[in-house]
Design a protein around this motif. Structure first.
Motif, mmCIF file in Angstrom:
data_model
loop_
_atom_site.group_PDB
_atom_site.id
_atom_site.type_symbol
_atom_site.label_atom_id
_atom_site.label_comp_id
_atom_site.label_asym_id
_atom_site.label_seq_id
_atom_site.Cartn_x
_atom_site.Cartn_y
_atom_site.Cartn_z
ATOM 1 N N ASN A 53 16.559 75.532 40.023
ATOM 2 C CA ASN A 53 15.104 75.485 40.149
ATOM 3 C C ASN A 53 14.661 75.770 41.576
ATOM 4 O OD1 ASN A 53 14.512 75.010 37.467
ATOM 5 N ND2 ASN A 53 14.770 72.803 37.689
ATOM 6 N N ALA A 54 15.432 75.329 42.556
ATOM 7 C CA ALA A 54 15.113 75.635 43.948
ATOM 8 C C ALA A 54 15.206 77.139 44.204
ATOM 9 C CB ALA A 54 16.047 74.871 44.881
ATOM 10 N N CYS A 55 16.210 77.760 43.648
ATOM 11 C CA CYS A 55 16.336 79.212 43.790
ATOM 12 C C CYS A 55 15.178 79.933 43.104
ATOM 13 C CB CYS A 55 17.659 79.696 43.211
ATOM 14 S SG CYS A 55 19.081 79.177 44.149
ATOM 15 N N ASN A 56 14.776 79.448 41.941
ATOM 16 C CA ASN A 56 13.631 80.046 41.252
ATOM 17 C C ASN A 56 12.361 79.918 42.082
ATOM 18 O OD1 ASN A 56 15.056 80.891 39.039
ATOM 19 N ND2 ASN A 56 14.596 79.092 37.821
ATOM 20 N N LEU A 57 12.166 78.764 42.711
ATOM 21 C CA LEU A 57 10.997 78.582 43.563
ATOM 22 C C LEU A 57 11.019 79.556 44.735
ATOM 23 C CD1 LEU A 57 8.441 76.987 44.245
ATOM 24 C CD2 LEU A 57 9.897 75.348 45.439
ATOM 25 N N ALA A 58 12.175 79.770 45.314
ATOM 26 C CA ALA A 58 12.291 80.728 46.420
ATOM 27 C C ALA A 58 12.033 82.157 45.930
ATOM 28 C CB ALA A 58 13.668 80.624 47.059
ATOM 29 N N GLY A 91 10.656 89.096 41.893
ATOM 30 C CA GLY A 91 11.169 87.728 42.002
ATOM 31 C C GLY A 91 10.820 86.875 40.796
ATOM 32 N N GLN A 92 9.640 87.099 40.234
ATOM 33 C CA GLN A 92 9.250 86.338 39.052
ATOM 34 C C GLN A 92 10.071 86.743 37.839
ATOM 35 O OE1 GLN A 92 5.010 86.582 38.624
ATOM 36 N NE2 GLN A 92 4.656 85.790 40.677
ATOM 37 N N PHE A 124 14.709 85.324 34.141
ATOM 38 C CA PHE A 124 16.069 85.503 33.619
ATOM 39 C C PHE A 124 16.984 84.361 34.052
ATOM 40 C CE2 PHE A 124 14.852 90.070 33.162
ATOM 41 C CZ PHE A 124 14.992 90.113 31.785
ATOM 42 N N THR A 125 16.761 83.815 35.229
ATOM 43 C CA THR A 125 17.533 82.656 35.665
ATOM 44 C C THR A 125 17.267 81.456 34.769
ATOM 45 O OG1 THR A 125 17.441 83.463 37.925
ATOM 46 C CG2 THR A 125 18.049 81.173 37.636
ATOM 47 N N MET A 126 16.016 81.277 34.355
ATOM 48 C CA MET A 126 15.685 80.177 33.436
ATOM 49 C C MET A 126 16.334 80.373 32.069
ATOM 50 S SD MET A 126 11.782 79.037 34.215
ATOM 51 C CE MET A 126 11.030 80.611 34.496
#
Length: 99
Positions: free
Chosen positions: A39-44, A57-58, A63-65
């Motif tokens: 989640n920290a990586c997603n926020l970045a 980035g979004q 895809f990370t989620m």
């Protein structure tokens, strides 16, 4: 609000997650810390995407989620299997499952 603050928050969340993975020996807590780091990586990713004005980035965060959701399913199944055989969620006891 300044986007740099979001990056500081992402770095703080990632550090808390990394410390949790390194310090704790419970599989469930380690699993939650890995999710915190994701989640920290997603926020970045979303913050950098917003700073540069594009959607790359979004899309990567989306895809990370999706990968994290699949990881939850497989990881929890493995943890439940270990807990049923050993009656503990400690990762130190997981190496004892050899035949």
């Amino acid at each position: 609000m300044n986007p740099v603050y979001y990056l500081y928050l992402a770095a703080l969340l990632f550090t808390i997650g990394a410390a949790g993975v390194l310090i704790r020996r419970n599989a469930i807590v380690m699993f939650m810390c890995i999710e915190l780091m994701l989640n920290a990586c997603n926020l970045a990713f979303v913050t950098f995407s917003r700073m540069h004005g594009n959607l790359d980035g979004q899309i990567i965060a989306f895809f990370t989620m999706v990968v994290a959701a699949a990881e939850v399913v497989v990881g929890l199944a493995i943890i439940v299997s270990i807990f049923r055989t050993r009656h503990t969620a400690s990762v130190d006891d997981a190496s004892l499952m050899k035949l």
